[in-house]
Write an enzyme that holds these catalytic residues in place. Structure first.
Site, short mmCIF file in Angstrom:
data_model
loop_
_atom_site.label_atom_id
_atom_site.label_comp_id
_atom_site.label_asym_id
_atom_site.label_seq_id
_atom_site.Cartn_x
_atom_site.Cartn_y
_atom_site.Cartn_z
N SER A 202 -44.02 60.22 -47.27
CA SER A 202 -44.24 61.58 -47.73
C SER A 202 -45.39 62.21 -46.93
CB SER A 202 -44.49 61.61 -49.24
OG SER A 202 -44.52 62.93 -49.72
N HIS B 30 -36.72 62.48 -53.10
CA HIS B 30 -37.99 62.24 -52.42
C HIS B 30 -38.76 61.15 -53.14
CE1 HIS B 30 -41.00 63.47 -49.49
NE2 HIS B 30 -41.91 63.33 -50.43
N ASP C 254 -33.27 64.67 -50.77
CA ASP C 254 -34.68 65.02 -50.69
C ASP C 254 -34.81 66.54 -50.50
OD1 ASP C 254 -37.37 65.30 -50.13
OD2 ASP C 254 -37.40 63.87 -48.48
#
Length: 339
Positions: free
Chosen positions: A182, A312, A282
């Site tokens: 991330s 995600h 995502d």
């Protein structure tokens, strides 16, 4: 019991960022207050208070069948540190590749000691048979970018100095990989750009490439109509993280800004490999695909592993997807990571 179950479920949603997609995709105006959503409180001096009950941490593991871990100071002045993970396979394991890792959390929350992150890194050390150096970098808004980049770069120099017993006894700094998930993927990329012009200074540490796991990238106007309220939440994270007064369209946020960094030529000439892992469920997947295509056009040795569905944070929170990630990393870096 119901309260505890609800809290545990909420913690998982926060740490994996699944909740961002689920909540905001169904939300109706007005927008959810981002401070309440992330369980943080704004302070008059511009800092934030992170409500501790929502952000538990775990201590290092000294008795595990997967991996041992320990915490070591990085920069006492900055109050940064690293958590090392050593696979519990054999006392005769030496010269392990070293993965320098940056965790996710929107630049403003979470830790390498967050339970889900800690578990993922223990498994990473074990499954890839590597020494993991996970950086507890400074968080925004108290320490805005490039503070996190500075801290992970500090970790590279710390590994290079070879003063820690685990690094000196078990690690092979000539087989170093930068990895992040991330916003950690964003950090790994931006630190990689910096490190590409510091190869002599970093010797004997040699970086072989980057692993960007669902990297948090954006741009001046990425899919605002498509994502609506979700985009506002993304903007909130960036406005707390970027230098004061910075525009959203800048090199930290957007790797393609201004035609990309000139240091991409260094990455290309050094022969580094960039591995990008993602999935089309995502909420920022479209940008990851754009960045992949951009790197490819620049002649960078970039390899992708893009799957269908999911969300995600899935590689941290889902053991099956984590296994797929490990296999992907082994394939991409097979000359340096052996199994």
């Amino acid at each position: 019991m119901k309260k505890l179950t609800k809290l545990l479920a909420l913690l998982f949603l926060i740490t994996s960022f699944v909740s961002i997609q689920i909540s905001l995709s169904n939300a109706q105006p007005p927008l959810i207050d981002p401070y309440s959503f992330f369980h943080i409180i704004p302070n008059p001096d511009g800092s934030i208070t992170r409500i501790k009950e929502f952000y538990p941490t775990v201590p290092p593991n000294t008795s595990s069948t997967i991996a041992f871990s320990r915490d070591v100071p990085l920069d006492p002045v900055k109050k940064t540190w690293v958590r090392l993970y050593l696979p519990n396979k054999s006392e005769h394991d030496f010269n392990l590749p070293i993965i320098v890792f940056a965790h996710g959390g929107g630049f403003i929350i979470l830790s390498t000691a967050t339970p889900s992150v800690d578990s993922f890194l223990s498994n990473t050390a074990n499954k890839l048979n590597v020494l993991v150096v996970s950086v507890e970098y400074r968080l925004a808004p108290e320490h805005r970018l490039p503070a996190a980049y500075d801290d992970v770069l500090d970790a590279l120099y710390w590994v290079k100095e070879n003063k820690d017993e685990w690094v000196s006894n078990y690690g092979d700094a000539s087989r170093c990989i930068l990895m992040g998930e991330s916003v950690g993927g964003n950090i790994a990329y931006n630190v990689g750009l910096r490190a590409s012009v510091l190869t002599r200074e970093l010797q004997p540490l040699v970086i072989r490439g980057l692993v960007l796991i669902q990297p948090f990238f954006g741009g001046s106007n990425p899919n605002r109509v498509k994502y609506g309220n979700l985009q506002k939440m993304i903007d909130f994270l960036w406005h707390l993280s970027l230098p004061l007064g910075a525009n959203l369209n800048n090199p930290y946020f957007n790797p393609m800004f201004g035609g990309g960094s000139r240091n991409l030529d260094n990455i290309k000439s050094l022969g580094w490999r960039i591995a990008i892992a993602g999935c089309d469920g995502d909420f920022i997947f479209d940008r990851q695909v754009e960045v992949f295509e951009f790197f490819k056009k620049q002649g960078v040795n970039v390899i992708r592993n893009f799957g269908k569905g999911f969300y995600h944070g899935v590689f941290i929170g889902n053991s099956t997807k984590a296994q797929e990630l490990y296999q992907f990393v082994r394939n991409v870096f097979s000359p340096y990571i052996t199994w």
